[in-house]
Design an enzyme around this catalytic site. Structure first.
Site, PDB file in Angstrom:
ATOM      1  N   ASP A   1       9.638   2.786   1.745  1.00 42.31           N
ATOM      2  CA  ASP A   1       8.414   3.786   1.975  1.00 42.31           C
ATOM      3  C   ASP A   1       8.262   3.563   3.446  1.00 42.31           C
ATOM      4  O   ASP A   1       7.625   2.671   3.889  1.00 42.31           O
ATOM      5  CB  ASP A   1       7.242   3.079   1.333  1.00 42.31           C
ATOM      6  CG  ASP A   1       5.996   3.744   1.559  1.00 42.31           C
ATOM      7  OD1 ASP A   1       5.972   4.802   2.589  1.00 42.31           O
ATOM      8  OD2 ASP A   1       4.991   3.775   0.797  1.00 42.31           O
TER       9      ASP A   1
ATOM     10  N   PHE B   1       0.987  -1.269  -0.200  1.00 46.56           N
ATOM     11  CA  PHE B   1       0.020   0.035  -0.004  1.00 46.56           C
ATOM     12  C   PHE B   1       0.845   1.246  -0.058  1.00 46.56           C
ATOM     13  O   PHE B   1       1.448   1.496   0.977  1.00 46.56           O
ATOM     14  CB  PHE B   1      -0.750   0.154   1.282  1.00 46.56           C
ATOM     15  CG  PHE B   1      -1.913   1.291   1.079  1.00 46.56           C
ATOM     16  CD1 PHE B   1      -2.965   1.123   0.443  1.00 46.56           C
ATOM     17  CD2 PHE B   1      -1.671   2.492   1.699  1.00 46.56           C
ATOM     18  CE1 PHE B   1      -4.015   2.437   0.240  1.00 46.56           C
ATOM     19  CE2 PHE B   1      -2.283   3.394   1.610  1.00 46.56           C
ATOM     20  CZ  PHE B   1      -3.611   3.439   0.933  1.00 46.56           C
TER      21      PHE B   1
ATOM     22  N   LYS C   1       3.102  11.307   6.767  1.00 46.56           N
ATOM     23  CA  LYS C   1       2.533  11.295   7.980  1.00 46.56           C
ATOM     24  C   LYS C   1       2.772  12.165   9.067  1.00 46.56           C
ATOM     25  O   LYS C   1       2.668  13.220   9.370  1.00 46.56           O
ATOM     26  CB  LYS C   1       2.132   9.660   8.370  1.00 46.56           C
ATOM     27  CG  LYS C   1       1.033   9.113   6.968  1.00 46.56           C
ATOM     28  CD  LYS C   1       0.622   7.737   7.761  1.00 46.56           C
ATOM     29  CE  LYS C   1      -0.254   7.244   6.431  1.00 46.56           C
ATOM     30  NZ  LYS C   1      -1.428   7.837   6.045  1.00 46.56           N
TER      31      LYS C   1
END
Length: 402
Positions: A226, A141, A255
């Site tokens: 990531d 994801f 984030k």
């Protein structure tokens, strides 16, 4: 109709579907706790998918934002501003890298990493024009843009969004032999999550990341980590790659970099890699804006102390021990995975779907979110107290016994 029900109805009437939110309307928050529109408090055990690592309304971050709001918030990249150089220097230093390319959202940063790897492949590696290949893992994801869902194996994220972007090859996560077989002369990068969050907090086999690092070095391929969810303290280290002593060629961050205050993301790499861009070849109006830089600089300062990484390590050990006790009771909990203050809990479907379990926990005053099947994710803010964490786990135990 309660205030929360009225607000949910108003939201549903005018908003297109995005996530499938739990029926709670957050009106205020502090630390690890949120309060809904009707005054009920909940322990936040999701932390905005790790965007809120430092808790809701962390005073240091709020103060940094307020101070910057009184000065300047946006210049666009058409001009320099007085926070930009410090931000790039300090983030590069935190990552052990040389250059930073700031964006806003995690998906933008992943797209930037893809563009960077391809350009590096053509300019530096000598890959044939239009043939650059990036290898990714199944169950990944990385975001929801058209290019990113093109290499997703999640049917829900991918279906009906074609035609899909070429140039990607998918291999099984954690399978080093499959990865090695996929690498060829046109391969420019391997893009991986060191721990797969959306897939259920999947931790790869020991030695996998080390093997990826050795393989990519040997074949002159970029290793892109990531760390949008796994990075910035969540796993008990600044970056999840550190647990295997691995330093990738590129970090993709987001984030928690914005402290739950503003969206901030970045690609961080070497001068040789990010230096392939020339003026005008990539950009973002809001990327690296003064407000974002002010908040992110405070995030970096907080991470430099090591306090939050240590909290995640110590409380994470406690979390996994307690979840192991629940699993040891037999029946309800089938498997627990994760690292630091991050866990994926697989529950016997006989006890309900992940969605049903999340709703039951919400009724008990605990907010988590489901992922595939009967899996729930637990990722409280790193500022959560041991007492609050234990209370949340007691509610999980009660729901599973009920």
């Amino acid at each position: 109709m309660s205030t929360s029900e009225r607000l949910i109805a108003a939201s549903e009437a005018r908003s297109a579907h995005n996530y499938h939110p739990l029926p709670v309307v957050v009106a205020s928050a502090e630390g690890a706790w949120v309060t809904d529109a009707d005054g009920r408090r909940y322990l936040d055990m999701l932390a905005g998918y790790s965007a809120l690592n430092f808790g809701h309304r962390n005073q240091r971050l709020i103060d940094a934002a307020k101070a910057q709001l009184d000065r300047v918030t946006l210049t666009s990249r058409a001009f320099y501003h007085d926070r930009f150089g410090d931000f790039c220097e300090q983030l590069a230093e935190l990552c052990g890298m040389e250059m930073v390319l700031p964006m806003n959202t995690g998906a933008e940063a992943v797209e930037t990493a893809v563009k960077t790897a391809r350009k590096w492949g053509y300019r530096s590696k000598g890959v044939r024009d239009g043939q650059a290949k990036i290898i990714v893992a199944d169950n990944n994801f990385h975001g929801r843009t058209t290019t990113i869902v093109s290499f997703s194996t999640d049917a829900e994220a991918r279906a009906d969004f074609g035609p899909y972007t070429p140039g990607f090859e998918i291999v099984p996560y954690g399978d080093l032999a499959a990865l090695e077989a996929a690498v060829d002369d046109d391969t420019v990068a391997v893009l991986l999550e060191p721990i797969q969050g959306e897939a259920g907090v999947l931790v790869p086999p020991a030695g996998y990341l080390t093997g990826v690092r050795e393989l990519t070095r040997r074949r002159n391929v970029l290793m892109i980590a990531d760390e949008i969810q796994s990075g910035l303290g969540r796993t008990g280290a600044t970056f999840a790659c550190e647990h295997e002593g691995v330093h990738p060629d590129m970090y993709v961050l987001g984030k928690a970099l914005g402290g739950g205050v503003v969206p901030v993301s970045a690609v961080v790499s070497s001068r040789e890699v990010l230096g392939v861009f020339r003026p005008g070849e990539h950009g973002s109006t809001f990327g690296g804006n003064p407000l974002a830089c002010a908040v992110a600089l405070e995030v970096i300062a907080m991470l430099r102390t090591g306090e939050y990484q240590q909290r995640a390590k110590e409380l994470g050990e406690h979390l996994h021990h307690e979840l192991g006790v629940l699993a040891g009771k037999g029946g309800a909990v089938r498997e627990v995975r994760g690292r630091g203050l991050w866990a994926g809990v697989d529950v016997d479907p006989a006890h309900g779907t992940g969605r049903e379990l999340s709703e039951k926990l919400m009724a008990q005053g605990v907010l988590v979110k489901d992922t595939h099947g009967s899996t729930i994710r637990i990722a409280p803010p790193l500022v959560v107290t041991k007492e609050d964490l234990d209370w949340g786990l007691e509610q999980l135990d009660a729901v599973l016994r009920g």
